[in-house]
Scaffold this active site. Structure first.
Site, PDB file in Angstrom:
ATOM      1  N   ARG A  39      64.153  34.856  43.414  1.00  0.00           N
ATOM      2  CA  ARG A  39      64.835  34.606  44.475  1.00  0.00           C
ATOM      3  C   ARG A  39      66.377  34.358  44.511  1.00  0.00           C
ATOM      4  NH1 ARG A  39      59.522  31.779  47.140  1.00  0.00           N
ATOM      5  NH2 ARG A  39      58.553  33.816  47.953  1.00  0.00           N
TER       6      ARG A  39
ATOM      7  N   LYS B   1      41.464  35.873  49.091  1.00  0.00           N
ATOM      8  CA  LYS B   1      41.146  35.153  50.584  1.00  0.00           C
ATOM      9  C   LYS B   1      41.006  36.509  51.396  1.00  0.00           C
ATOM     10  CE  LYS B   1      44.060  31.674  49.653  1.00  0.00           C
ATOM     11  NZ  LYS B   1      45.625  32.363  49.541  1.00  0.00           N
TER      12      LYS B   1
ATOM     13  N   GLY C 220      54.035  35.792  52.043  1.00  0.00           N
ATOM     14  CA  GLY C 220      53.607  35.810  53.336  1.00  0.00           C
ATOM     15  C   GLY C 220      54.203  36.784  54.397  1.00  0.00           C
TER      16      GLY C 220
ATOM     17  N   GLY D 173      54.002  38.223  46.624  1.00  0.00           N
ATOM     18  CA  GLY D 173      53.222  37.276  46.250  1.00  0.00           C
ATOM     19  C   GLY D 173      52.561  37.376  44.896  1.00  0.00           C
TER      20      GLY D 173
HETATM   21  P1  AMP Z   1      45.340  35.838  47.542  1.00  0.00           P
HETATM   22  O1  AMP Z   1      46.143  34.693  47.708  1.00  0.00           O
HETATM   23  O2  AMP Z   1      44.283  35.866  48.465  1.00  0.00           O
HETATM   24  O3  AMP Z   1      46.149  37.019  47.399  1.00  0.00           O
HETATM   25  O4  AMP Z   1      44.436  35.969  46.141  1.00  0.00           O
HETATM   26  C1  AMP Z   1      45.247  35.656  44.916  1.00  0.00           C
HETATM   27  C2  AMP Z   1      44.197  35.024  43.870  1.00  0.00           C
HETATM   28  O5  AMP Z   1      43.225  35.815  44.024  1.00  0.00           O
HETATM   29  C3  AMP Z   1      44.955  34.999  42.453  1.00  0.00           C
HETATM   30  O6  AMP Z   1      45.050  33.697  42.259  1.00  0.00           O
HETATM   31  C4  AMP Z   1      43.575  35.561  41.669  1.00  0.00           C
HETATM   32  O7  AMP Z   1      43.257  34.818  40.680  1.00  0.00           O
HETATM   33  C5  AMP Z   1      42.518  35.400  42.517  1.00  0.00           C
HETATM   34  N1  AMP Z   1      41.489  36.435  42.392  1.00  0.00           N
HETATM   35  C6  AMP Z   1      41.741  37.892  42.290  1.00  0.00           C
HETATM   36  N2  AMP Z   1      40.224  38.491  41.913  1.00  0.00           N
HETATM   37  C7  AMP Z   1      39.259  37.248  41.979  1.00  0.00           C
HETATM   38  C8  AMP Z   1      38.101  37.374  41.788  1.00  0.00           C
HETATM   39  N3  AMP Z   1      37.169  38.249  41.284  1.00  0.00           N
HETATM   40  N4  AMP Z   1      37.375  36.039  41.989  1.00  0.00           N
HETATM   41  C9  AMP Z   1      38.356  34.990  42.258  1.00  0.00           C
HETATM   42  N5  AMP Z   1      39.598  34.982  42.346  1.00  0.00           N
HETATM   43  C10 AMP Z   1      40.075  36.306  42.198  1.00  0.00           C
END
Ligand code: AMP
Length: 403
Positions: A41, A201, A383, A360
């Site tokens: 950044r 998420k 975000g 992200g």
């Molecule tokens: P998000 O903030 O929703 O974009 O999620 C990112 C996070 O998702 C990262 O920290 C990954 O470690 C996690 N992630 C990806 N695949 C999985 C999975 N199968 N189970 C749990 N966490 C996951």
């Protein structure tokens, strides 16, 4: 849907010579043990600062850093920024961010000189977008320049409110580059257009999935998100992440894909473990590969399996545009990073394909794998990129003066 053109004024559309320019950057960098561990950044902010300084503006930089309750001192970031810009940047840090002394120092700046304020989150009014703080910031400026793409989705005093009290508000190079690229590549894609969505998420990404189905030819769902879909199909998901409240939505997306004649691709196998790694990076965790028709209910799935990876690559090699947002596994742990690595590596090898990494965690993964420079574009916004991909307006862009 996102707008297909960035139609706001930029620093090149106005005369900045002799003007006091309040420049909002996104300098929210990770600092571990006093060291900046990722300076992406900082580097991304340099072109706008240099342009303003060499065109005779009196530049006042501001940014937030970390969570408000942490009250992180931004002085070390100022030092690193000065080094990256090869320009002296005077730190005019005050507890109140803006006070009489700061106003005096800003008014004493000469053309081409650069100064920097304390972390804007030292003021509670910042996140509440209160006019009182917006006006104080505006009192330092004849022109507001927003170059903080990473925070454009937030209507805070320093990203949005200040624009109401400054005669002219324009975008910097980073914002222009991000939006030009995102608009151009995503809204007018070369086809086939493959979108890969991962992460944990699903609740945050409902509209992203919906929008991706409208725009892309193929949508690949991976990572933690995919198990809410699979649960909807009646699969055993064991200890994998499932958001029960979103199963119905996932099934609607499956129907939507069918109706539109789009391909919605889900995992067919996985790399799993009988517990979530603790600590997250635990290198000793034992893993097992399962066909997803036969997942042991005592296991959770934490990475894409070999057949799933093969399947993803099959679609990727045919693509002319690939947009990727969200890791397809717990990539922070090397035992579960293979799926995410394979996506990044394949994208880096595809020479005639537009490859966009949507900010992200996927951007962190690409940086971690040292493949960022092989992509067409790695977005700097987490975000903000997500909101863009949902087709939501970004307040930090909306508030800029129209062309
Ligand atoms: P998000 O903030 O929703 O974009 O999620 C990112 C996070 O998702 C990262 O920290 C990954 O470690 C996690 N992630 C990806 N695949 C999985 C999975 N199968 N189970 C749990 N966490 C996951």
């Amino acid at each position: 849907m996102a707008k297909s053109k960035f139609n706001k004024k930029t620093i090149e559309d106005i005369n900045v010579k002799g003007k006091r320019v309040l420049l909002r950057c996104d300098l929210n960098v990770p600092i571990n043990d006093g060291k900046i561990s990722d300076d992406q950044r900082i580097i991304a902010s340099v072109p706008t600062i240099k342009y303003l300084a060499t065109h005779g503006a009196r530049v006042v930089i501001c940014s937030h850093l970390g969570k408000p309750e942490k009250r992180q001192d931004i002085a070390p970031v100022c030092k690193a920024l000065s080094k990256a810009c090869k320009l002296p940047i005077k730190f005019i840090g005050s507890d109140r961010v803006v006070d009489d002394k700061v106003v005096k120092e800003v008014n004493a700046l000469k053309d081409g000189q650069v100064a920097m304020l304390q972390n804007t989150r030292w003021r509670d009014e910042e996140s509440k977008n209160e006019d009182s703080f917006s006006k104080e910031l505006a009192s330092l400026a004849d022109v507001f320049v927003n170059d903080a793409f990473g925070t454009c989705h937030r209507a805070h005093s320093s990203t949005y409110g200040v624009s109401k009290f400054v005669p002219v508000s324009v975008g910097g190079y980073l914002i222009k580059a991000e939006l030009d690229k995102l608009c151009n590549y995503i809204d007018n894609p070369k086809r086939p257009f493959v979108t890969i969505l991962g992460g944990s998420k699903i609740a945050d990404k409902l509209k992203v999935i919906d929008n991706a189905l409208d725009r892309s030819d193929v949508v690949i769902i991976g990572g933690g998100m995919s198990y809410t879909f699979l649960k909807g199909f009646g699969y055993e998901t064991g200890k994998s992440l499932v958001d029960e409240s979103k199963i119905e939505y996932c099934m609607q997306m499956v129907e939507k894909a069918k109706k539109l004649g789009k391909e919605l691709i889900l995992p067919v196998d996985c790399v799993a473990a009988d517990h979530f790694p603790q600590p997250l990076t635990d290198p000793t965790i034992e893993t097992k590969t399962f066909d997803l028709h036969h997942l042991d209910k005592n296991y959770g799935s934490y990475d894409a399996g070999p057949e799933t990876i093969k399947n993803m690559l099959k679609y990727m090699v045919k693509a002319k545009t690939i947009l990727w947002n969200g890791p397809v596994g717990l990539f922070e742990n090397q035992k579960f990073a293979i799926g995410t690595y394979c996506i990044a590596k394949e994208m880096s090898l595809l020479k005639d394909t537009v490859t966009i990494v949507g900010g992200g965690d996927s951007a962190s993964a690409v940086n971690q794998f040292k493949l960022a420079d092989k992509m067409t574009h790695v977005s700097t916004g987490g975000g903000a990129t997500l909101e863009f991909l949902k087709g939501e307006p970004l307040p930090g862009i909306e508030c800029l003066t129209d062309k």
